[in-house]
Write a protein that holds these residues in place. Sequence first.
Motif, short mmCIF file in Angstrom:
data_model
loop_
_atom_site.label_atom_id
_atom_site.label_comp_id
_atom_site.label_asym_id
_atom_site.label_seq_id
_atom_site.Cartn_x
_atom_site.Cartn_y
_atom_site.Cartn_z
N PRO A 149 144.13 96.00 7.88
CA PRO A 149 145.38 95.94 7.87
C PRO A 149 146.48 95.53 6.96
N LEU A 190 148.67 89.64 13.92
CA LEU A 190 148.12 88.48 14.20
C LEU A 190 148.19 87.10 14.59
N VAL A 249 141.06 89.73 18.15
CA VAL A 249 140.06 90.12 17.06
C VAL A 249 138.75 88.76 17.11
N TRP A 300 143.60 95.52 13.34
CA TRP A 300 143.17 94.13 13.44
C TRP A 300 141.51 94.30 13.94
N THR A 315 139.43 95.07 12.53
CA THR A 315 138.43 94.04 11.22
C THR A 315 137.70 93.31 11.43
#
Length: 415
Positions: free
Chosen positions: A65, A210, A219, A340, A343
């Motif tokens: 990110p 986020l 996420v 994200w 991630t």
Amino acid sequence: MPSPYRTIFAAPGSKGFSAAGFFGRMPLSMMGIGVVTMISQLTGRYGLAGALTATLAMAAAVFGPQVSRLVDRYGQRRVLRPTTLVAVAAVAGLLICAQQGAPDWTLFVFAAGAGCVPSVGSMVRARWAAIYRGADRELHTAYSWESIVDEVCFIFGPIISIGLSTAWFPEAGPLIAAVFLLIGVFWLTAQRATEPVPHPKSQHTGGSALRSPGLQVLVATFVATGAIFGGVDVVTVAFADESGHKAAASLVLAVYALGSCLAGAVFGLLHLKGKPATRWLVGVCAMAVSMIPLQLAGNLALLAVALFVAGLAIAPTMVTTMALVEAHVPRTKLTEGMTWTSTGLAVGVALGSSAAGWVVDAAGAKAGYAVPVAAGALAAAVAFLGYRRLAKPAPTGGRGEDDRHLRTDDDERVA
């Protein structure tokens, strides 16, 4: 090629950056499984192999990110090339230490450094979003196409990585993965005409992407989903090894990806109505349920069939996820928002592969499939709890008021 796919590639430069993205994403399917194969061959320790894969994924979760945030601000070329060189150097150090039998801590240091590899898939999708902003039908097809590319990588990547590491030398799989990364990133960043315009610091308000409630749900769910993938990878290699056909693990995992690839191709042809959040919830639940039959597979053939069916839910869910990210994240943070989700997957892969490695060492390969089953149940639970956040329209999303003033300049640049 079906008509909708032919239509999206009418945009100048689209074939070039999508092809470059294919090479740049091959390490996504090759590196982790290559490390597992390499370490298991050199040491026979699946626990160590899983822990190293977890370290690689966790490092990617930390660095990814941040790299994408810099890309949104300074552009793909200026950021991706130096970070890729760092990642490749770290991979080289990991392979040398493994080959020379260096202490375990050195392997973890270099695995952490290799985690700064950029999220090439997010970079490619950001280019599609810049070209087809506001054109929902074309963007749905473009995201479907990229999901197909992802799955093609996962069909051939494990075959190449495991095949080379078992037939050539143990370090061959990760080595070729690093070569693919270099080719893909430098080819992609050489294509300046389709590179999204970076947004100056003054436009990056409100902190991280986020902070979006919808993105938080995506996420969190993808952490559990990544644990499914990480667990399946490690346990399948161990299952094939116990069956006396370790190299066949690449073929079984390729069948898993093939199911997703075919589903993604069909999904891209559809013009679906209704709420994307509802489709996403159904997809996550389907992935969870599909993990249950894996525990019943008594041989590699039955396992391949079960994984093919399980793969059918993956690509449609991923495509819908990208559409939801675009709807819930401001356009100035789009690349970061897409990263994200990657991630979340990376963190999940880390947890899943590590847990699966320890379960395999303690109780055998077949018992290891309890890890993706548990991860699937967790993913479904989180998706249900967060559904309202996704169904609720975001006040400033990918097509929100805050980015309308950016469209004219970007459209002129792409044209």
